[in-house]
Every structure is written in structure tokens, then in C-alpha cells.
Design an enzyme around this catalytic site. Structure first.
Site, short mmCIF file in Angstrom:
data_model
loop_
_atom_site.label_atom_id
_atom_site.label_comp_id
_atom_site.label_asym_id
_atom_site.label_seq_id
_atom_site.Cartn_x
_atom_site.Cartn_y
_atom_site.Cartn_z
N GLY A 8 0.72 -1.16 0.05
CA GLY A 8 -0.01 0.10 0.02
C GLY A 8 0.97 1.34 0.00
O GLY A 8 1.76 1.64 0.91
N SER A 10 1.29 5.21 -0.10
CA SER A 10 0.22 6.40 0.16
C SER A 10 1.08 7.75 -0.38
O SER A 10 0.38 8.70 -0.47
CB SER A 10 0.26 6.60 1.59
OG SER A 10 1.64 7.07 2.33
N GLY A 11 2.21 7.41 -0.83
CA GLY A 11 3.14 8.62 -1.31
C GLY A 11 3.83 9.65 -0.05
O GLY A 11 4.48 10.48 -0.35
N GLY A 12 3.71 8.70 0.95
CA GLY A 12 4.36 9.53 2.01
C GLY A 12 5.74 8.63 2.49
O GLY A 12 6.19 7.85 1.72
N ASP A 14 6.91 6.93 5.06
CA ASP A 14 7.07 5.64 5.37
C ASP A 14 6.87 4.46 4.56
O ASP A 14 7.57 3.32 4.06
CB ASP A 14 6.14 5.18 6.60
CG ASP A 14 6.38 6.40 7.78
OD1 ASP A 14 7.56 6.52 7.90
OD2 ASP A 14 5.48 6.87 8.12
N SER A 15 5.87 4.57 3.36
CA SER A 15 5.42 3.74 2.35
C SER A 15 6.46 3.63 1.38
O SER A 15 6.89 2.62 0.71
CB SER A 15 4.12 3.88 1.86
OG SER A 15 3.79 5.03 1.25
N MET A 34 -4.40 3.37 -2.73
CA MET A 34 -5.60 3.25 -2.44
C MET A 34 -6.39 4.71 -2.35
O MET A 34 -6.10 5.50 -1.52
CB MET A 34 -5.80 2.57 -1.06
CG MET A 34 -5.77 1.10 -1.03
SD MET A 34 -5.57 0.45 0.64
CE MET A 34 -3.86 0.58 1.03
N CYS A 99 -10.48 2.09 9.28
CA CYS A 99 -9.80 2.10 8.12
C CYS A 99 -9.02 0.96 8.04
O CYS A 99 -9.03 0.28 6.91
CB CYS A 99 -9.12 3.32 7.89
SG CYS A 99 -8.30 3.38 6.39
N CYS A 201 -7.39 11.95 8.25
CA CYS A 201 -6.98 11.97 6.83
C CYS A 201 -8.09 12.89 6.10
O CYS A 201 -7.91 14.03 5.16
CB CYS A 201 -6.61 11.08 6.24
SG CYS A 201 -7.64 9.64 5.82
#
EC number: 2.8.1.13
Length: 381
Positions: A8, A10-12, A14-15, A34, A99, A201
Site C-alpha cells: 500500500g 500512500s506517497g508518504g 514510510d511507505s 488506495m 480504516c 485524513c
């Protein structure tokens, strides 16, 4: 080596680092963004397109293809509607908990495994560790992250336990967020300066008050002194306030006051100026909708966390039969997937703590291991 992992993205920070680490470890990585929420709110433009662009740039750098999965319907039904319904009933929910259960480890994981994934992975700060007591290796424990301040197991207690055996948390063993950012920079991922996402979010910078007033009907009512019953001011809806809240009361000058109780039926908010008011403290609480990540939770002494990154407090925990009707509203899909339907718990703390708003999560730990959790109920009058 070569195991198929659906990540997954997220564009952050950590991912993004998770993607790089999985590739370095030899996994066959498929990146998925997602799209959970894309609606703009008054005064706030949803950042999903910018986040997707960041995820795409990282994937280009790493040589990964990125797919976009539309999860908005599930997210609206099981997270957003849950949040609104909870506030309408005078509760303060944890939407991230839902979520994780219904979308990230529900819709996303179900589709990934159906497409042949060996594992799913996310940028959560948590660890999934094989149970050393299980020689067959069939049992996996959910453990707190190495970075205690960033630990996110508080939000994972409703995830079905069998999924953790097929879940990877690549950043869960890294000592600090500073180190995560440095590792992103070393790999040229370009997101190391991106700020952490805080709060809910889909609410964004507008805040929960603006979101609720855009969703629920404004209802003027009284702010009442808890000790004397005197009317001190007015509000736009008791559902806008949560136990322990100090800011946003707009009572003018005088001492700081704290919300003691909200009555959404009578539309009254009760406050006190006494920080030592007994109604602001508790030594015990009841949990409903209890879900166990561990196989069992014998009666005994554990550590309990009632807020994300909040202090771990010693307490005696006892599982109890669930009341016929839980106070906590629960999205139908969420309730159906709860593995321990009908479980409740009583928690008796070793020392009193500030009262926690009903609707919040209390999560139980045995040392570093997350055992499960439940939804905090209103105190009995």
C-alpha cells in the site's frame, strides 16, 4: 526471495521507504495506491492527487509500476459514516482503527490475496513476529514498533489476527522517524522532507468541527456548569464536543474549563473549572466490541493504552460477557468481520487517570505484544 508482495503506497515517507526496502530484500513488489477519499471540503482541497503524484515519482525512481485502486465506497461506508454516526451519538471514535480493519487489511488485503499475493505490506510502525512458542511457525504476534513514539499498533487491534502472518511492516524495526527520513534521502526517493500526516485524513486542515457542521445539522444548546447547574454559554451542537476538551468553548474570560459530559439527546454540554473534578478522573472502564489479536486473553495484569502514543498504564483486565446492546455504533461491515463478537472487558487501573472520551479505543499489551482492544463505553451513572 521472489515472494509476491502487494504494498500500500500512500506517497508518504514510510511507505516509500518500505517499497525500497522490500526490493532490496528480494521481494517481487506490486505498488498500489488506495484512493479512499477525494472529496474537497469547504476551505480545504483534498490532497489525494498530490499524494498520488508523490507515490508515482517514487515508483518511477524504484522502477515499479503503480496501480490505483478505488476504495472510496468502502471507505465512505465503514469509516466516514462510522465517524459521523459516532459523533451524532455523543461518542469520539477512532476512524483509523476502522480504516485499517475494513479498507487496508480488508478491501486491499482481500483483493491482493485473491490476485495471488504472498504478502501485503504497509508503512505502519508495527512488527509482525513469529511466535517463538509455536514450533510450527503458524502463529504470528503483533508487536510494538522499535520507535515507541511512532508505534501504530494502537490502530491495528481490530485487524483479523490471521492476516498478520501474511503482513510485512518494513519500517517497524527502525529506531526513529529521523532514521527513516535519512534512509529515504540516501536512496534518492525525494520524499524525506514531506511532513507527517496528522489527524483525520479526510478532514484535513478544516478540522473535525467544520467537517461535522458540514455533515450534521447545527443545534444550538446550553453549556452548563457541572457543579452548580448554571448556564455559562451556548454551543452549536453537543456532538461537537468531547470529554476532556478545553479549547473551543468560547466562554469568554475566567478560568479554563473542561468538558465533563455531553448529552446529545438533551443537547447539553457540561463543563467544570476544577481540574481535580472527580468526573474528570477514573480508575476503571468498560470496553465493548472487544477484539483479540492474541489467541486468548487470560484475566490478569497488563499494560493499557487509551490514546495513540499515550502512556502505557498498568491495569487488571477481565473479559466479561457483552451487554445485549453496545453503546458504540459500529459499521455493519466492521461488526460482521469482528472475530470475537460478543466479547466485552473490564479494566481496573493501578492508578487513576484522566477520563477518556467514550468511543475511543483502549488497547491491551503484554509487554511489547499487542493482545487486542475494545471501544470505551460511557461510565455508569
Amino acid at each position: 526471495m521472489g515472494k509476491r508482495v502487494y504494498l500500500g503506497m500512500s506517497g508518504g515517507v514510510d511507505s516509500s521507504l518500505s517499497a525500497a526496502l522490500l526490493l532490496e530484500q528480494g521481494y517481487d513488489v506490486k505498488a498500489v495506491y488506495m484512493r479512499n477519499w477525494s472529496r474537497d471540503l469547504p476551505g480545504f482541497k483534498c490532497t489525494w492527487a498530490e499524494d498520488l503524484a508523490d507515490a508515482e515519482r517514487v515508483c518511477v525512481t524504484l522502477g515499479l509500476d503503480l496501480e490505483v485502486w478505488d476504495c472510496e465506497r468502502e471507505y465512505k461506508q465503514t469509516v466516514v459514516d462510522y465517524l459521523v454516526d459516532s459523533y451524532a451519538h455523543g461518542l469520539t471514535p477512532n476512524p483509523d482503527v476502522m480504516c485499517n480493519q475494513t479498507v487496508k487489511f480488508g478491501t486491499f488485503a482481500d483483493r491482493a490475496f485473491a490476485e495471488g499475493a504472498d504478502y501485503v505490506a504497509t508503512g505502519h510502525y508495527a512488527r509482525a513476529v513469529a511466535d517463538p512458542a509455536d514450533s510450527a511457525g503458524a502463529t504470528t504476534r503483533l508487536m510494538r514498533a522499535a520507535d515507541e513514539h511512532k508505534d501504530q499498533t494502537y490502530f491495528l487491534w481490530r485487524v483479523p489476527r490471521d492476516i498478520f502472518a501474511r503482513t510485512l511492516f518494513p519500517v517497524g524495526g527502525i529506531a526513529s522517524k529521523a532514521e527513516v527520513r535519512a534512509m529515504c534521502a540516501e536512496r534518492g526517493l525525494g520524499v524525506e522532507r514531506k511532513p507527517d500526516s496528522d489527524g483525520i485524513c479526510f478532514v484535513g486542515e478544516v478540522g473535525i468541527r467544520t467537517f461535522l457542521l458540514d455533515t450534521l445539522e447545527r443545534r444550538a444548546g446550553d453549556i452548563v456548569d457541572w457543579e452548580t447547574g448554571a448556564v455559562l454559554g451556548r454551543h452549536d451542537g453537543a456532538f461537537l464536543f468531547t470529554v476532556g476538551q478545553r479549547k473551543g468553548l468560547n466562554l469568554g474570560g475566567g478560568p479554563a474549563r473542561y468538558v465533563v459530559r455531553t448529552d446529545v439527546e438533551k443537547n447539553i454540554v457540561y463543563v467544570t473549572a476544577n481540574r481535580d473534578c472527580p468526573a474528570l478522573w477514573t480508575s476503571s472502564m468498560e470496553l465493548a466490541d472487544v477484539h483479540l489479536v492474541a489467541e486468548d486473553l487470560p484475566e490478569g495484569d497488563y499494560l493499557v493504552r487509551t490514546r495513540h502514543t499515550g502512556e502505557l498504564r498498568r491495569a487488571h483486565v477481565t473479559l466479561t460477557p457483552s451487554a445485549e446492546h453496545s453503546q458504540a455504533p459500529c459499521a455493519e461491515a466492521s461488526a460482521a468481520s469482528c472475530q470475537q463478537a460478543g466479547l466485552a472487558a473490564r479494566i481496573d487501573f493501578a492508578e487513576p487517570l484522566r477520563t477518556v472520551a467514550p468511543g475511543q479505543s483502549a488497547v491491551i499489551y503484554d509487554g511489547l505484544r499487542c493482545m487486542g482492544g475494545g471501544i470505551i463505553q460511557r461510565p455508569c451513572d
